[in-house]
Scaffold this active site. Structure first.
Site, mmCIF file in Angstrom:
data_model
loop_
_atom_site.group_PDB
_atom_site.id
_atom_site.type_symbol
_atom_site.label_atom_id
_atom_site.label_comp_id
_atom_site.label_asym_id
_atom_site.label_seq_id
_atom_site.Cartn_x
_atom_site.Cartn_y
_atom_site.Cartn_z
ATOM 1 N N ASN A 101 -4.692 9.137 0.680
ATOM 2 C CA ASN A 101 -3.419 9.030 -0.045
ATOM 3 C C ASN A 101 -2.493 7.946 0.496
ATOM 4 O OD1 ASN A 101 -4.111 11.074 -1.777
ATOM 5 N ND2 ASN A 101 -3.242 12.675 -0.469
ATOM 6 N N LYS A 141 -1.294 4.059 1.723
ATOM 7 C CA LYS A 141 -1.415 2.716 1.162
ATOM 8 C C LYS A 141 -2.379 1.869 1.986
ATOM 9 C CE LYS A 141 1.574 -1.345 0.903
ATOM 10 N NZ LYS A 141 0.730 -2.154 0.054
ATOM 11 N N LYS A 173 -5.695 0.738 0.633
ATOM 12 C CA LYS A 173 -7.104 0.790 0.213
ATOM 13 C C LYS A 173 -7.522 -0.494 -0.505
ATOM 14 C CE LYS A 173 -5.945 4.575 -1.993
ATOM 15 N NZ LYS A 173 -4.624 4.836 -1.402
ATOM 16 N N THR A 174 -6.726 -0.875 -1.501
ATOM 17 C CA THR A 174 -7.079 -2.079 -2.266
ATOM 18 C C THR A 174 -6.865 -3.340 -1.427
ATOM 19 O OG1 THR A 174 -6.588 -1.014 -4.373
ATOM 20 C CG2 THR A 174 -6.494 -3.419 -4.334
ATOM 21 N N THR A 175 -5.758 -3.376 -0.688
ATOM 22 C CA THR A 175 -5.501 -4.589 0.100
ATOM 23 C C THR A 175 -6.549 -4.776 1.209
ATOM 24 O OG1 THR A 175 -3.792 -3.309 1.219
ATOM 25 C CG2 THR A 175 -3.045 -4.937 -0.374
ATOM 26 N N ARG A 214 -12.328 -12.400 3.732
ATOM 27 C CA ARG A 214 -13.095 -12.678 4.956
ATOM 28 C C ARG A 214 -14.502 -13.160 4.596
ATOM 29 N NH1 ARG A 214 -13.094 -8.048 9.364
ATOM 30 N NH2 ARG A 214 -11.288 -9.184 10.117
ATOM 31 N N PHE A 229 -4.373 3.531 -16.659
ATOM 32 C CA PHE A 229 -4.422 5.009 -16.653
ATOM 33 C C PHE A 229 -3.586 5.655 -15.552
ATOM 34 C CE2 PHE A 229 -6.450 8.470 -14.297
ATOM 35 C CZ PHE A 229 -6.440 9.486 -15.240
ATOM 36 N N TRP A 258 -2.312 10.003 -14.669
ATOM 37 C CA TRP A 258 -2.741 11.359 -15.017
ATOM 38 C C TRP A 258 -2.210 11.774 -16.387
ATOM 39 C CZ3 TRP A 258 1.620 14.356 -15.314
ATOM 40 C CH2 TRP A 258 2.729 13.881 -14.604
ATOM 41 N N GLU A 260 -10.526 0.900 -7.268
ATOM 42 C CA GLU A 260 -10.096 2.130 -7.979
ATOM 43 C C GLU A 260 -11.284 2.819 -8.673
ATOM 44 O OE1 GLU A 260 -7.239 2.622 -6.941
ATOM 45 O OE2 GLU A 260 -6.257 0.675 -6.807
HETATM 46 P P1 ATP Z 1 -2.553 -1.280 -1.795
HETATM 47 O O1 ATP Z 1 -2.919 -1.830 -3.164
HETATM 48 O O2 ATP Z 1 -1.167 -1.659 -1.417
HETATM 49 O O3 ATP Z 1 -3.586 -1.535 -0.758
HETATM 50 P P2 ATP Z 1 -3.632 1.340 -2.294
HETATM 51 O O4 ATP Z 1 -4.745 0.683 -3.006
HETATM 52 O O5 ATP Z 1 -3.969 2.113 -1.061
HETATM 53 O O6 ATP Z 1 -2.477 0.304 -1.964
HETATM 54 P P3 ATP Z 1 -3.186 3.040 -4.595
HETATM 55 O O7 ATP Z 1 -3.585 4.444 -4.338
HETATM 56 O O8 ATP Z 1 -4.102 2.192 -5.396
HETATM 57 O O9 ATP Z 1 -2.823 2.338 -3.230
HETATM 58 O O10 ATP Z 1 -1.743 3.080 -5.220
HETATM 59 C C1 ATP Z 1 -1.135 1.989 -5.822
HETATM 60 C C2 ATP Z 1 0.289 1.833 -5.374
HETATM 61 O O11 ATP Z 1 0.975 3.067 -5.303
HETATM 62 C C3 ATP Z 1 0.414 1.201 -3.994
HETATM 63 O O12 ATP Z 1 1.136 0.012 -4.132
HETATM 64 C C4 ATP Z 1 1.176 2.201 -3.160
HETATM 65 O O13 ATP Z 1 2.173 1.641 -2.312
HETATM 66 C C5 ATP Z 1 1.830 3.067 -4.173
HETATM 67 N N1 ATP Z 1 2.014 4.397 -3.552
HETATM 68 C C6 ATP Z 1 1.184 4.991 -2.683
HETATM 69 N N2 ATP Z 1 1.683 6.189 -2.262
HETATM 70 C C7 ATP Z 1 2.844 6.342 -2.893
HETATM 71 C C8 ATP Z 1 3.881 7.356 -2.888
HETATM 72 N N3 ATP Z 1 3.777 8.450 -2.142
HETATM 73 N N4 ATP Z 1 4.947 7.157 -3.665
HETATM 74 C C9 ATP Z 1 5.061 6.048 -4.430
HETATM 75 N N5 ATP Z 1 4.156 5.056 -4.464
HETATM 76 C C10 ATP Z 1 3.059 5.201 -3.722
HETATM 77 MG MG MG Z 2 -5.471 0.700 -4.904
#
Ligand code: ATP
Ligand code: MG
Length: 192
Positions: free
Chosen positions: A31, A33, A35-37, A45, A86, A88, A123
């Site tokens: 949960n 932040k 994962k994508t970055t 790399r 998408f 939920w 994702e």
């Molecule tokens: P990033 O793309 O920054 O690496 P991620 O891939 O881990 O993040 P996702 O689960 O894909 O994150 O969520 C997309 C976005 O939702 C991210 O930019 C993240 O900061 C935001 N986010 C994550 N947790 C929360 C939260 N608790 N409340 C609001 N926004 C959130």
């Molecule tokens: Mg992501």
């Protein structure tokens, strides 16, 4: 007695011996932040090593033009988003599912093309979590991929079968988030 690193790495890895090459199945989940970055960081790399890299994004619409899309375009790293954004509360779940299936078809063609060293499926966990595609079919395809191809999958709720099949799994843990604690919304360069 063998030396052990304090983080436990030394317990499982032979220190000596030939360097083993294997395409890894990598999962960035949880949960928090990052994962994508992290997946884009690895793509960068590998790209820097002259490896052939492609990113297929699920959920994100084809119009997505975040900082990472702009940077990738500049350096010539292919990023293909195909989704309907998408959440939920998706208004048209059938369309969401159809796009995911179409994107999986495209990603599979890339995976078996023999023209890639690293494939990012951003994702992609949601495709399995929401059952848009049968996990057995996806896992069979991943297992059949070219043996040196690294595949990086991101997203929350990675299902147990995927975690079991993966070689490297990282769970991002939410400790603090500026939106949750301070109501600070997504900012360019940080979130998109
Ligand atoms: P990033 O793309 O920054 O690496 P991620 O891939 O881990 O993040 P996702 O689960 O894909 O994150 O969520 C997309 C976005 O939702 C991210 O930019 C993240 O900061 C935001 N986010 C994550 N947790 C929360 C939260 N608790 N409340 C609001 N926004 C959130
Ligand atoms: Mg992501």
């Amino acid at each position: 007695m063998s030396e052990r690193a304090p983080d436990g790495f030394g317990e499982h890895q032979p220190v000596k011996g030939p360097r083993k090459k294997k395409g890894l199945l990598i999962v960035n989940t949880g949960n928090g932040k990052g994962k994508t970055t992290a997946a884009f960081g690895m793509a960068l790399r590998a790209w820097g090593r002259g490896m052939r890299v492609a990113v297929y994004q699920f959920i994100k619409p084809p119009t997505a033009n975040f900082g990472e899309h702009r940077a990738a375009k500049r350096i010539g790293l292919p990023v293909h988003p195909l989704g309907d954004g998408f959440t939920w509360k998706s208004k048209d779940p059938e369309r969401t599912r159809a796009l995911a299936i179409e994107q999986w078809g495209r990603a599979c063609r890339a995976m078996f093309s023999g023209e890639l060293d690293v494939l990012v499926l951003d994702e992609f966990t949601y495709v399995l979590h929401y059952g848009w595609l049968p996990a057995s079919e996806v896992l069979a395809a991943l297992a059949d991929r070219p043996p040196l191809l690294h595949v990086v999958i991101t997203g929350r709720y990675a299902p147990a079968e995927l975690v079991a099949a993966a070689d490297l799994v990282t769970e991002m843990t939410l400790v603090k988030h500026p939106y949750r604690e301070q109501g600070i919304k997504a900012q360019p360069g940080v979130e998109f």
